[in-house]
Write a protein that holds these residues in place. Structure first.
Motif, PDB file in Angstrom:
ATOM      1  N   VAL A 207       0.861  -1.185   0.000  1.00 13.24           N
ATOM      2  CA  VAL A 207       0.000   0.000   0.000  1.00 13.24           C
ATOM      3  C   VAL A 207       0.895   1.232   0.000  1.00 13.24           C
ATOM      4  O   VAL A 207       1.729   1.403   0.890  1.00 13.24           O
ATOM      5  CB  VAL A 207      -0.941  -0.001   1.218  1.00 13.24           C
ATOM      6  N   LEU A 208       0.720   2.078  -0.998  1.00 11.00           N
ATOM      7  CA  LEU A 208       1.511   3.297  -1.149  1.00 11.00           C
ATOM      8  C   LEU A 208       0.614   4.494  -0.853  1.00 11.00           C
ATOM      9  O   LEU A 208      -0.408   4.689  -1.520  1.00 11.00           O
ATOM     10  CB  LEU A 208       2.064   3.412  -2.565  1.00 11.00           C
ATOM     11  N   ALA A 209       0.992   5.300   0.128  1.00 10.28           N
ATOM     12  CA  ALA A 209       0.136   6.429   0.512  1.00 10.28           C
ATOM     13  C   ALA A 209       0.913   7.408   1.365  1.00 10.28           C
ATOM     14  O   ALA A 209       1.876   7.041   2.047  1.00 10.28           O
ATOM     15  CB  ALA A 209      -1.092   5.938   1.283  1.00 10.28           C
ATOM     16  N   ALA A 210       0.474   8.645   1.335  1.00  9.42           N
ATOM     17  CA  ALA A 210       1.002   9.645   2.254  1.00  9.42           C
ATOM     18  C   ALA A 210       0.561   9.309   3.669  1.00  9.42           C
ATOM     19  O   ALA A 210      -0.475   8.661   3.875  1.00  9.42           O
ATOM     20  CB  ALA A 210       0.496  11.032   1.860  1.00  9.42           C
ATOM     21  N   PRO A 211       1.316   9.718   4.693  1.00 11.13           N
ATOM     22  CA  PRO A 211       0.865   9.503   6.075  1.00 11.13           C
ATOM     23  C   PRO A 211      -0.514  10.113   6.304  1.00 11.13           C
ATOM     24  O   PRO A 211      -0.894  11.088   5.657  1.00 11.13           O
ATOM     25  CB  PRO A 211       1.932  10.229   6.905  1.00 11.13           C
ATOM     26  N   ARG A 212      -1.268   9.516   7.215  1.00  9.08           N
ATOM     27  CA  ARG A 212      -2.586  10.007   7.612  1.00  9.08           C
ATOM     28  C   ARG A 212      -3.573   9.952   6.449  1.00  9.08           C
ATOM     29  O   ARG A 212      -4.393  10.841   6.252  1.00  9.08           O
ATOM     30  CB  ARG A 212      -2.504  11.429   8.170  1.00  9.08           C
ATOM     31  N   SER A 213      -3.497   8.873   5.681  1.00  7.48           N
ATOM     32  CA  SER A 213      -4.420   8.670   4.552  1.00  7.48           C
ATOM     33  C   SER A 213      -5.221   7.391   4.747  1.00  7.48           C
ATOM     34  O   SER A 213      -5.428   6.630   3.797  1.00  7.48           O
ATOM     35  CB  SER A 213      -3.637   8.620   3.234  1.00  7.48           C
ATOM     36  N   PHE A 214      -5.666   7.141   5.969  1.00  8.86           N
ATOM     37  CA  PHE A 214      -6.402   5.922   6.331  1.00  8.86           C
ATOM     38  C   PHE A 214      -5.532   4.677   6.166  1.00  8.86           C
ATOM     39  O   PHE A 214      -6.047   3.557   6.103  1.00  8.86           O
ATOM     40  CB  PHE A 214      -7.674   5.748   5.492  1.00  8.86           C
ATOM     41  N   THR A 215      -4.200   4.849   6.109  1.00  9.05           N
ATOM     42  CA  THR A 215      -3.334   3.717   5.777  1.00  9.05           C
ATOM     43  C   THR A 215      -3.385   2.607   6.816  1.00  9.05           C
ATOM     44  O   THR A 215      -3.438   1.431   6.462  1.00  9.05           O
ATOM     45  CB  THR A 215      -1.890   4.186   5.594  1.00  9.05           C
ATOM     46  N   SER A 216      -3.344   2.966   8.093  1.00 10.03           N
ATOM     47  CA  SER A 216      -3.313   1.928   9.127  1.00 10.03           C
ATOM     48  C   SER A 216      -4.605   1.118   9.113  1.00 10.03           C
ATOM     49  O   SER A 216      -4.578  -0.122   9.147  1.00 10.03           O
ATOM     50  CB  SER A 216      -3.101   2.568  10.500  1.00 10.03           C
ATOM     51  N   LEU A 217      -5.733   1.812   9.060  1.00  8.58           N
ATOM     52  CA  LEU A 217      -7.022   1.133   9.077  1.00  8.58           C
ATOM     53  C   LEU A 217      -7.211   0.265   7.841  1.00  8.58           C
ATOM     54  O   LEU A 217      -7.529  -0.926   7.939  1.00  8.58           O
ATOM     55  CB  LEU A 217      -8.148   2.171   9.174  1.00  8.58           C
ATOM     56  N   ILE A 218      -7.018   0.836   6.669  1.00  6.07           N
ATOM     57  CA  ILE A 218      -7.334   0.106   5.436  1.00  6.07           C
ATOM     58  C   ILE A 218      -6.342  -1.022   5.185  1.00  6.07           C
ATOM     59  O   ILE A 218      -6.726  -2.111   4.737  1.00  6.07           O
ATOM     60  CB  ILE A 218      -7.418   1.096   4.256  1.00  6.07           C
ATOM     61  N   THR A 219      -5.070  -0.823   5.497  1.00  9.85           N
ATOM     62  CA  THR A 219      -4.113  -1.921   5.347  1.00  9.85           C
ATOM     63  C   THR A 219      -4.458  -3.073   6.282  1.00  9.85           C
ATOM     64  O   THR A 219      -4.388  -4.248   5.891  1.00  9.85           O
ATOM     65  CB  THR A 219      -2.685  -1.432   5.609  1.00  9.85           C
ATOM     66  N   ALA A 220      -4.839  -2.744   7.515  1.00  4.03           N
ATOM     67  CA  ALA A 220      -5.252  -3.802   8.451  1.00  4.03           C
ATOM     68  C   ALA A 220      -6.504  -4.514   7.963  1.00  4.03           C
ATOM     69  O   ALA A 220      -6.620  -5.746   8.090  1.00  4.03           O
ATOM     70  CB  ALA A 220      -5.483  -3.202   9.836  1.00  4.03           C
ATOM     71  N   MET A 221      -7.446  -3.771   7.399  1.00  9.49           N
ATOM     72  CA  MET A 221      -8.661  -4.390   6.865  1.00  9.49           C
ATOM     73  C   MET A 221      -8.326  -5.366   5.740  1.00  9.49           C
ATOM     74  O   MET A 221      -8.792  -6.516   5.750  1.00  9.49           O
ATOM     75  CB  MET A 221      -9.613  -3.301   6.354  1.00  9.49           C
ATOM     76  N   ILE A 222      -7.536  -4.920   4.774  1.00  5.24           N
ATOM     77  CA  ILE A 222      -7.177  -5.799   3.657  1.00  5.24           C
ATOM     78  C   ILE A 222      -6.454  -7.036   4.186  1.00  5.24           C
ATOM     79  O   ILE A 222      -6.704  -8.162   3.752  1.00  5.24           O
ATOM     80  CB  ILE A 222      -6.297  -5.041   2.649  1.00  5.24           C
ATOM     81  N   GLY A 223      -5.577  -6.825   5.145  1.00  8.59           N
ATOM     82  CA  GLY A 223      -4.789  -7.927   5.690  1.00  8.59           C
ATOM     83  C   GLY A 223      -5.560  -8.942   6.486  1.00  8.59           C
ATOM     84  O   GLY A 223      -5.040 -10.026   6.787  1.00  8.59           O
ATOM     85  N   GLN A 224      -6.812  -8.646   6.830  1.00  9.12           N
ATOM     86  CA  GLN A 224      -7.649  -9.611   7.552  1.00  9.12           C
ATOM     87  C   GLN A 224      -8.380 -10.572   6.631  1.00  9.12           C
ATOM     88  O   GLN A 224      -9.058 -11.487   7.107  1.00  9.12           O
ATOM     89  CB  GLN A 224      -8.655  -8.865   8.439  1.00  9.12           C
ATOM     90  N   HIS A 225      -8.252 -10.388   5.331  1.00 11.01           N
ATOM     91  CA  HIS A 225      -8.841 -11.349   4.398  1.00 11.01           C
ATOM     92  C   HIS A 225      -8.238 -12.721   4.668  1.00 11.01           C
ATOM     93  O   HIS A 225      -7.033 -12.844   4.924  1.00 11.01           O
ATOM     94  CB  HIS A 225      -8.553 -10.908   2.961  1.00 11.01           C
ATOM     95  N   PRO A 226      -9.032 -13.784   4.615  1.00 11.66           N
ATOM     96  CA  PRO A 226      -8.521 -15.127   4.949  1.00 11.66           C
ATOM     97  C   PRO A 226      -7.365 -15.609   4.081  1.00 11.66           C
ATOM     98  O   PRO A 226      -6.627 -16.511   4.499  1.00 11.66           O
ATOM     99  CB  PRO A 226      -9.756 -16.031   4.758  1.00 11.66           C
ATOM    100  N   GLU A 227      -7.186 -15.036   2.900  1.00  6.05           N
ATOM    101  CA  GLU A 227      -6.089 -15.449   2.024  1.00  6.05           C
ATOM    102  C   GLU A 227      -4.900 -14.488   2.078  1.00  6.05           C
ATOM    103  O   GLU A 227      -3.906 -14.690   1.368  1.00  6.05           O
ATOM    104  CB  GLU A 227      -6.593 -15.553   0.576  1.00  6.05           C
TER     105      GLU A 227
END
Length: 312
Positions: A13-33
């Protein structure tokens, strides 16, 4: 004898700081695969000796906060090889890193991916975007990786940077200062603009199918459709159970403060309150007066033009 699982290329995930990066990366990473990691910061270094010491090859300190920038990798090693994140397992992780001091950051990243396979790694380290050489190192290590260009409106991202703990230090470190007035002033829109330019230059090297651009506001305002589309682009399941798992970022082993000797690895505000809060996310108009400017000026025309080009 069973064959070893194939090792899929990671998703960055490429993004500037404070661009929902922590939340959205964690969400994607919770996918079972998939498997979401904290910020590793590995590609800011060539050899692991540099990562371990925080010193460049010519003996210059990499960052005044480099010690905390190591926390994500320490927590990852502790979790993967000890099955827990405790003071003792972090000490084990330090020894693990010390034994790999002569290896490259790419070799260590590959080793982690192999240990996580067949799950596919998802990772973001905004610090890697500071220099083109760091990004080139990432692409050289994983030429077939997938990249998600994550966006947030420049006004809202700038406001968030100024409010965040350590945000002013980030702006100073990146020389995000406006010298045009009588007095120099911090100007977060410089960080937003320069980061997007850096990412776009990097993505220009890639075929279109290797990256996708996602506006964080759109994703958070239409979770089911946006997450489903992202899953299909990644080639993973988009069924109801998978989407539901992605809405529970707080269930990641890394979505909390770590032990005393490796507390961070991600945005501290997210670590203290990692749950998804569903609801409308708005974008401040690009021509609105900037709340941090004494003269109430709007975004610079170049910033507005780039933001419109990116869909705002």
């Amino acid at each position: 004898m069973m064959d070893a699982p194939s090792v899929p290329d990671p998703v960055f995930v490429l993004a500037a700081p404070r661009s929902f990066t922590s939340l959205i990366t964690a969400m994607i990473g919770q996918h079972p695969e998939l498997y979401g990691l904290p910020e590793l910061n590995l590609f800011q270094c060539d050899l692991m000796e540099e990562f371990n010491t925080g010193l460049t090859p010519d003996g210059i300190s990499k960052s005044p906060v480099w010690k905390t920038m190591r926390h994500g990798l320490l927590r990852t090693v502790a979790e993967l090889y000890a099955g827990e994140q405790t003071v003792e397992s972090i000490h084990m992780a330090e020894r693990w890193l010390a034994r790999r001091a002569d290896r490259t950051s790419a070799e260590v990243f590959h080793e982690l991916c192999k240990s996580i396979a067949p799950l596919r790694v998802v990772e973001k380290s905004p610090g890697v975007l500071r220099k083109q050489v760091f990004m080139d190192r990432m692409l050289e290590a994983f030429p077939n990786a997938r990249f998600i260009h994550l966006l947030r409106s420049p006004v809202d991202q700038g406001r968030s940077v100024l409010k965040a703990k350590g945000g002013i230090g980030v702006l100073l470190a990146m020389n995000c200062v406006d010298y045009r007035g009588e007095e120099a002033a911090l100007e977060p829109q410089i960080l937003w603009h320069d980061t997007q330019v850096q990412i776009l230059r990097f993505l220009d090297k890639l075929p279109d199918e290797q990256f996708v651009t996602v506006r964080g506001e759109d994703l958070l305002n239409d979770l089911d459709n946006s997450l489903g589309a992202l899953c299909r682009w990644l080639g993973v399941s988009d069924d109801v159970e998978a989407i539901a798992a992605m809405k529970r970022p707080e269930e990641s082993a890394y979505s909390c403060l770590g032990p005393a000797n490796a507390r961070l690895g991600n945005d501290v505000n997210f670590l203290r309150s990692p749950a998804l809060r569903e609801g409308g996310v708005t974008s401040t108009p690009l021509d609105a007066p900037l709340p941090w400017r004494a003269d109430a000026a709007p975004l610079h025309p170049r910033v507005q033009a780039l933001a419109r080009e990116l869909g705002y």
